[in-house]
Design an enzyme around this catalytic site. Structure first.
Site, mmCIF file in Angstrom:
data_model
loop_
_atom_site.group_PDB
_atom_site.id
_atom_site.type_symbol
_atom_site.label_atom_id
_atom_site.label_comp_id
_atom_site.label_asym_id
_atom_site.label_seq_id
_atom_site.Cartn_x
_atom_site.Cartn_y
_atom_site.Cartn_z
ATOM 1 N N SER A 49 0.832 -1.206 0.000
ATOM 2 C CA SER A 49 0.000 0.000 0.000
ATOM 3 C C SER A 49 0.868 1.258 0.000
ATOM 4 C CB SER A 49 -0.907 0.013 1.229
ATOM 5 O OG SER A 49 -0.122 0.264 2.388
ATOM 6 N N ASP A 82 -1.202 -0.640 -3.776
ATOM 7 C CA ASP A 82 -2.579 -0.457 -3.302
ATOM 8 C C ASP A 82 -2.826 0.936 -2.733
ATOM 9 O OD1 ASP A 82 -5.019 -1.803 -3.178
ATOM 10 O OD2 ASP A 82 -4.802 -2.153 -1.023
ATOM 11 N N HIS A 83 -4.048 1.405 -2.906
ATOM 12 C CA HIS A 83 -4.481 2.692 -2.338
ATOM 13 C C HIS A 83 -3.458 3.789 -2.585
ATOM 14 C CE1 HIS A 83 -8.204 1.561 -0.366
ATOM 15 N NE2 HIS A 83 -7.634 0.447 0.032
ATOM 16 N N ASP A 104 -6.149 5.601 -6.076
ATOM 17 C CA ASP A 104 -7.250 5.943 -5.176
ATOM 18 C C ASP A 104 -7.481 7.452 -5.168
ATOM 19 O OD1 ASP A 104 -9.063 6.269 -3.149
ATOM 20 O OD2 ASP A 104 -8.046 4.935 -1.745
ATOM 21 N N HIS A 176 -12.718 -0.893 6.139
ATOM 22 C CA HIS A 176 -11.303 -1.177 6.381
ATOM 23 C C HIS A 176 -10.965 -1.339 7.871
ATOM 24 C CE1 HIS A 176 -10.434 0.497 2.242
ATOM 25 N NE2 HIS A 176 -9.662 -0.556 2.260
ATOM 26 N N GLY A 205 -11.366 -4.192 2.530
ATOM 27 C CA GLY A 205 -11.782 -4.368 3.911
ATOM 28 C C GLY A 205 -12.293 -5.773 4.187
ATOM 29 N N ASN A 226 -9.331 -8.262 -1.054
ATOM 30 C CA ASN A 226 -8.184 -7.598 -0.417
ATOM 31 C C ASN A 226 -8.200 -7.833 1.088
ATOM 32 O OD1 ASN A 226 -7.794 -6.495 -2.948
ATOM 33 N ND2 ASN A 226 -7.616 -4.404 -2.211
ATOM 34 N N VAL A 227 -7.100 -8.363 1.586
ATOM 35 C CA VAL A 227 -7.014 -8.664 3.021
ATOM 36 C C VAL A 227 -5.738 -8.049 3.595
ATOM 37 C CG1 VAL A 227 -6.889 -10.490 4.763
ATOM 38 C CG2 VAL A 227 -8.215 -10.857 2.654
ATOM 39 N N THR A 229 -5.722 -6.428 7.513
ATOM 40 C CA THR A 229 -5.778 -6.462 8.972
ATOM 41 C C THR A 229 -5.773 -7.883 9.534
ATOM 42 O OG1 THR A 229 -6.989 -4.383 8.906
ATOM 43 C CG2 THR A 229 -7.096 -5.634 10.956
HETATM 44 O O1 G3H Z 1 -6.787 -2.499 0.344
HETATM 45 C C1 G3H Z 1 -6.597 -3.240 1.318
HETATM 46 C C2 G3H Z 1 -7.684 -3.938 1.926
HETATM 47 O O2 G3H Z 1 -8.858 -3.314 1.658
HETATM 48 C C3 G3H Z 1 -7.434 -4.438 3.296
HETATM 49 O O3 G3H Z 1 -8.464 -4.116 4.211
HETATM 50 O O4 G3H Z 1 -7.141 -4.417 6.278
HETATM 51 O O5 G3H Z 1 -9.596 -4.259 6.357
HETATM 52 O O6 G3H Z 1 -8.502 -6.276 5.370
HETATM 53 P P1 G3H Z 1 -8.430 -4.807 5.649
HETATM 54 ZN ZN ZN Z 2 -8.530 -1.244 0.697
#
Ligand code: G3H
Ligand code: ZN
Length: 279
Positions: A49, A82-83, A104, A176, A205, A226-227, A229
């Site tokens: 990211s 990412d983002h 983004d 997220h 998220g 997308n994972v 957290t």
């Molecule tokens: O872009 C990254 C993901 O949306 C990760 O989201 O941390 O809530 O799984 P998360």
């Molecule tokens: Zn995201």
């Protein structure tokens, strides 16, 4: 459905219902993600990211490490930015051999988002990247992924047509950085978006969504999950449990990396086995 060639090459849209992108914060995350993908025998995206780039102070060192892991992996491993809020950073990712980037501009007004995203899509394509964008905001980072925000199918289709992006992050109930997996997705909306939008839909998220919800989302049309957290929960949990008063962190980092691999292998199995009956 217009699948980016790099994803079609690994079976997305054919043998592969969805691909997962896992956030890389440090080398051990990347090692654990690749290990988990190899255990599952599935392709994967190593997702770096813009915030991770800020953390490291630069993209190239962590990208080089991920590139080396990808080259040595026994399954297809691709790099994704990412983002990203910087056009220049997207272009740098292209020069570093990334497969894709999410640009983004979701906090901008609609017309400004369209103009900025279309420009980045054109320049990214020139460098061989496929470009993901976001419309609205998905909770937690505010914007399109904020709780309660939903993507409108007609607007999403118009946005993709106007920008030329290759994948679209949609706001369908996830948020997220959730540490509990109890977000309720709007599965019926995912199905309507899938019918209306000609490119792969991306669920952000996803850590806040349980296995059942993820399976249903994939069955309804989510093509990239997308994972982030969820991996950090596994990583820091193992780190805390093992570190104690040790000075050498390697035993704890080994446990953390293993926890990431276990989580990745599980989630890749989940997205590979969607549940059409839950639609
Ligand atoms: O872009 C990254 C993901 O949306 C990760 O989201 O941390 O809530 O799984 P998360
Ligand atoms: Zn995201």
């Amino acid at each position: 459905m217009l699948i980016p060639p790099a994803l079609a090459a690994v079976g997305l849209g054919a043998s592969l219902p969805s691909i997962a992108a896992f956030n890389v914060i440090s080398l051990e995350y990347a090692e654990g993600i690749v290990d988990g993908a190899e255990r599952a025998g599935r392709p994967v995206l190593l997702s770096i990211s813009h915030n991770a780039v800020r953390f490291h102070g630069a993209l190239s060192p962590i990208a080089a490490a991920c590139r080396a892991l990808a080259d040595a992996a026994s399954v297809p491993v691709m790099l994704h930015l990412d983002h990203c809020e910087s056009e220049e950073l997207v272009l740098e990712a292209g020069d570093l051999g990334f497969a894709s980037a999410m640009y983004d501009a979701s906090t901008l007004a609609y017309d400004d988002n369209v103009a900025a995203t279309a420009r980045v899509a054109t320049r990214g394509h020139e460098r061989g990247l496929w470009i993901e964008a976001e419309l609205g905001e998905i909770g937690g980072k505010d914007g399109a992924h904020a709780p309660g925000v939903r993507t409108d199918p007609a607007e999403a289709a118009a946005f993709v047509a106007a920008t030329g992006v290759d994948a679209l992050a949609v706001a369908v109930g996830s948020s997220h950085a959730m540490t509990t997996r109890d977000a309720e997705l709007d599965i019926e909306l995912i199905a309507r978006l899938s019918d209306a939008v000609p490119v792969p839909l991306v669920l952000h998220g996803s850590s806040g969504v349980g296995d059942t919800g993820i399976r249903a989302a994939v069955a309804a049309g989510i093509r990239k999950v997308n994972v982030g957290t969820q991996l950090s929960i596994a990583y820091t949990g193992a780190l805390r449990a093992e570190l104690g008063d040790r000075v050498d962190p390697r035993r704890a980092l080994t446990a953390a990396r293993e926890a990431v691999a276990t989580e990745v292998a599980h989630l890749l199995d989940v997205i590979s086995n969607p549940s059409p009956d839950l639609r």
